[in-house]
Design an enzyme around this catalytic site. Structure first.
Site, short mmCIF file in Angstrom:
data_model
loop_
_atom_site.label_atom_id
_atom_site.label_comp_id
_atom_site.label_asym_id
_atom_site.label_seq_id
_atom_site.Cartn_x
_atom_site.Cartn_y
_atom_site.Cartn_z
CG ASN A 220 -1.89 -1.16 1.20
OD1 ASN A 220 -2.39 -1.69 0.17
ND2 ASN A 220 -1.96 -1.87 2.44
CE LYS A 297 -3.27 -4.15 -1.70
NZ LYS A 297 -3.41 -3.98 -0.37
CD GLU A 301 -6.93 -5.67 0.95
OE1 GLU A 301 -7.62 -6.56 1.68
OE2 GLU A 301 -5.79 -5.18 1.28
CE LYS A 370 -1.78 -11.23 0.31
NZ LYS A 370 -2.81 -10.73 1.13
CG ASP A 375 -5.07 -11.82 3.35
OD1 ASP A 375 -4.03 -12.03 3.11
OD2 ASP A 375 -5.48 -10.74 3.94
CD GLU A 403 -2.89 -9.74 7.87
OE1 GLU A 403 -2.13 -9.53 6.91
OE2 GLU A 403 -4.16 -9.21 7.68
CG HIS A 531 -10.82 -13.86 6.68
ND1 HIS A 531 -11.16 -12.86 7.42
CD2 HIS A 531 -10.20 -13.21 5.67
CE1 HIS A 531 -10.56 -11.88 7.22
NE2 HIS A 531 -9.89 -11.94 6.08
C1 BDP Z 1 -3.95 -8.19 3.95
C2 BDP Z 1 -3.55 -7.41 4.96
C3 BDP Z 1 -3.49 -5.90 4.51
C4 BDP Z 1 -2.52 -5.94 3.23
C5 BDP Z 1 -3.28 -7.01 2.24
C6 BDP Z 1 -2.19 -7.09 1.10
O1 BDP Z 1 -4.71 -7.38 6.04
O2 BDP Z 1 -2.92 -5.22 5.51
O3 BDP Z 1 -2.50 -4.70 2.72
O4 BDP Z 1 -3.19 -8.30 2.65
O5 BDP Z 1 -1.54 -8.28 1.00
O6 BDP Z 1 -3.41 -9.33 4.29
O7 BDP Z 1 -2.42 -6.18 0.22
#
Ligand code: BDP
EC number: 3.2.1.131
Length: 714
Positions: A220, A297, A301, A370, A375, A403, A531
């Protein structure tokens, strides 16, 4: 007076050094005194008589490292007995008597050999580049740290994956997204003038495990990192890392041409936009000639991307790829995408978005995926994209920072998780096509290969917060070098290097590390649940959460518990995400009876009374898994208690306290989840599972307003 001052300063620095070592700052480069005199004599005879051929900053780094090892092992004052000798040089520079005995032809640029020659009196470390020699040196030191027999060495090592990188989710204000070990180690404010010793130690630690790249900034991303003011700072870091074979990379914010005030569009097909990125690349490469490239990215999001201009991932990635191509740079384009408008199962979206573009990405693009489709959960089936894009190099993205696995308060040995993913058969090229073969390029003969790990590093004295967090950084590096390594061997290696090679320590602790991954799955998300963590910070349970803006942000979306049952139906009667996998998997997993139980509720929605293989109901099994998780942590605690003689006091105390937290929280997870699910199952807890200590309202009311790792810009 002067002497007194000198002595007290010397004592002070000794004290500081000792404390630092006790805190774990040295990572796996803690060259501890070798106690056994025979072993010591043997090792010292080589390290006290070194011929190092070459002249470069990397050769200097090798020299420095060997000196540190000699000091730490306490070899300096031991006799250089016998004729033993260590020769380090690239193959073409070796003395002619040795050259013919060392074959480095198939070792590429980074591979090395360590060979005993001349009646085993000479050890030769060789390869085709200075960095290969550095890797070889670390390889030999690793043998010594484990007290292995070095009398007849014949080691040949070559990394199986080319780009082995850490991803730092570090912001320019030094907060770390999903970082649980303090602030960012990059002190942007004081760079480039202040070069902290940590930077070099970071490079040493990474080189020692074969990591050859680092993305310094958060996915980000902030466009400012691309301005000359910051590039100067990045350059300073690149210079520290270069001798250690580590390239720097940055994240590129797709809308940077607009945000930095130069253009009013970021359309990847616009000529001015293309030119803008080319200029940026030219500027960066003129300062940092070995700059690695960009990680992006986009359209995920809330991050800007090509979609806004009706362009595709391919348009975006290839435009950036063109800008860095003249310099051999690469683009790592992330596939972590899901749309807020798309009502379809989130687990399906990345696959659907990317598969149509197989073979369309430029040669210097890696699509970074990933390990699972949701996630970084405690357990996920492998991402269906692996194996489904034969003509696109896919880069693995693992998360080293925990995380969703208890931050840096829980002891979880992640190489076990990585190994499980890497070993899974994708069936993409017939049977025996594990994920490892997809990412190391064996399948479809890929020319570009890569693997990334989201770092768990921060300003904590021991870098990772939890002393055992270091094992995850270490293990990631080792698996990046060789994705076929056994996680058990990695555990043993790390334990021996870090603490002790005594069997009474290594054996139980290896079992503890290997078991720790299953423990966290059991007490958080057993049988394919996923999750169900608390909102935003993801610490602790939150299966009841149902009020967040987007459906797929809510745990209820993932577990779908109601009075009829629990689980996400991803078969053809549900979201059909299963059809994204190869036929043998699809067929096997479409029936709950033949689905591995560890993935049961990932793929099926089943009645609480559903009878499982052990003859018990699904409800009983869920409850018993939660209970097992708690008991596993209790066992970890009991084992650790026995380990006091083998570890230093500070790490012993700290780990004991952290295990206490882990146990408390394992119970919290068990009790909160079972209280919540019980409202739907309406069934008694099976024997052996205690009644929750509090009622559901209590668990729902727990808040963690300042849990670490949250991006302040949210
Ligand atoms: C999620 C996280 C977030 C990350 C996002 C990502 O919660 O903070 O920005 O993935 O990988 O796991 O872009």
């Amino acid at each position: 007076m002067k002497l007194k001052k000198f002595i007290s300063l010397a004592l002070l620095s000794l004290f500081v050094f000792n404390i630092q070592a006790q805190e774990g700052y040295e990572l796996w480069l803690d060259y501890k005194k070798i106690q056994d005199t025979t072993v010591k004599k043997k090792y010292a005879s080589f390290l006290n008589n070194i011929e190092l051929i070459g002249n470069s900053s990397t050769i200097q780094a090798i020299k420095d490292e060997l000196q540190l090892a000699r000091t730490g092992f306490e070899f300096e004052n031991s006799d250089p007995s016998g004729n033993s000798k260590l020769i380090i040089g690239i193959q073409s520079n070796l003395p002619s008597s040795l050259k013919s005995q060392i074959d480095t032809e198939n070792l590429g640029n980074e591979g090395y050999t360590i060979t005993s020659l001349n009646n085993k009196e000479t050890i030769v470390i060789s390869g085709n580049s200075d960095v290969a020699l550095l890797y070889g040196t670390f390889g030999l030191l690793r043998e010594m740290q484990q007290k292995n027999d070095i009398s007849n060495l014949n080691i040949e090592e070559k990394p199986k994956i080319q780009k082995r990188v850490l991803n730092h989710w570090d912001n320019l204000d030094r907060t770390v997204e999903r970082g649980y070990a303090g602030f960012s180690i990059w002190d942007w404010h004081l760079l480039p003038e202040l070069i902290k010793p940590e930077y070099k130690d970071y490079a040493r630690a990474n080189a020692a495990i074969g990591i050859n790249g680092t993305v310094l900034t958060n996915v980000n991303s902030n466009a400012l990192i691309l301005t000359p003011h910051y590039i100067e700072k990045v350059k300073a870091l690149a210079e520290v890392f270069r001798p250690y074979g580590i390239q720097v990379y940055l994240t590129a914010r797709f809308s940077a041409p607009i945000e930095l005030g130069d253009l009013d569009t970021a359309d990847p097909l616009d000529e001015d936009v293309k030119k803008w990125w080319k200029n940026i690349a030219d500027e960066i490469y003129s300062e940092i000639p070995d700059f690695g490239g960009f990680l992006v990215k986009a359209d995920s999001e809330g991050q800007p991307g090509p979609f806004q201009y009706d362009r595709t991932h391919v348009d975006g990635a290839n435009m950036l790829a063109e800008a860095v191509a003249p310099y051999d740079g690469i683009i790592m384009w992330r596939a972590f995408v899901y749309s807020e408008e798309d009502p379809d199962d989130r687990a399906k979206q990345a696959y659907d978005q990317f598969i149509p573009y197989d073979g369309k990405f430029a040669d210097n693009v890696l699509v970074q995926v990933k390990n699972g489709a949701i996630d970084f959960q405690p357990r996920e089936p492998f991402h269906p994209m692996f194996g489904a894009m034969p003509d696109t190099p896919l880069m693995m993205e693992f998360q080293i920072t925990q995380e969703y696995l208890g931050f840096s308060s829980h002891l979880v040995f992640l190489p076990k998780l990585y190994e499980e993913v890497l070993d899974e058969d994708t069936f993409s090229d017939g049977e025996n096509s594990p994920v490892a073969k997809v990412i190391d390029g064996t399948n479809s003969n890929k020319k570009l290969t890569g693997i990334a790990g989201v770092a768990n590093i921060g300003t904590e004295k021991n870098w990772t917060g939890h002393p055992f967090g270091q094992a995850n950084w270490y293990g990631f590096g080792r698996l990046a070098w060789d994705p076929y390594m056994d996680s058990k061997d990695i555990a043993k290696e790390w334990l021996k290097i870090n603490f002790s090679n005594e069997e009474n320590f290594v054996k139980p602790m290896t079992d503890l590390l290997i078991e720790s991954r299953e423990a966290v799955v059991n007490y958080m998300t057993p049988l394919g649940l996923h999750h169900i963590m608390a909102t935003s910070h993801h610490y602790g349970p939150g299966p009841w959460v149902d009020d967040l803006g987007r459906p797929e942000w809510n745990p209820v979306y993932y577990h779908k518990a109601d009075k009829n049952g629990i689980g996400f139906d991803r078969t053809s009667s549900g979201s059909d995400a299963l059809s994204q996998y190869a036929k043998p998997i699809e067929e096997k997993y479409s029936s709950p009876e033949t689905t591995p139980e560890k993935y049961l509720l990932w793929f099926h929605h089943l009645a609480w009374e559903y009878e499982m293989k052990n003859g018990k109901t699904l409800w009983d099994n869920i409850a018993l898994h939660y209970q097992t998780g708690v008991e596993q942590v209790e066992e970890m605690q009991a084992t650790w208690e026995e380990m006091e003689p083998y570890v230093n006091e500070r790490e012993f105390e700290k780990t004991s306290m952290l295990l206490e937290i882990q146990l408390k929280e394992a119970k919290w997870w068990r009790d909160a989840c079972l209280s919540y699910f019980q409202q739907f199952s309406n069934m008694e807890l099976p024997e052996g599972v205690p009644e929750p200590e509090h009622n559901l309202e209590y668990y729902k009311s727990i808040e963690r307003p300042f849990a670490p790792g949250i991006n302040p810009s949210w």
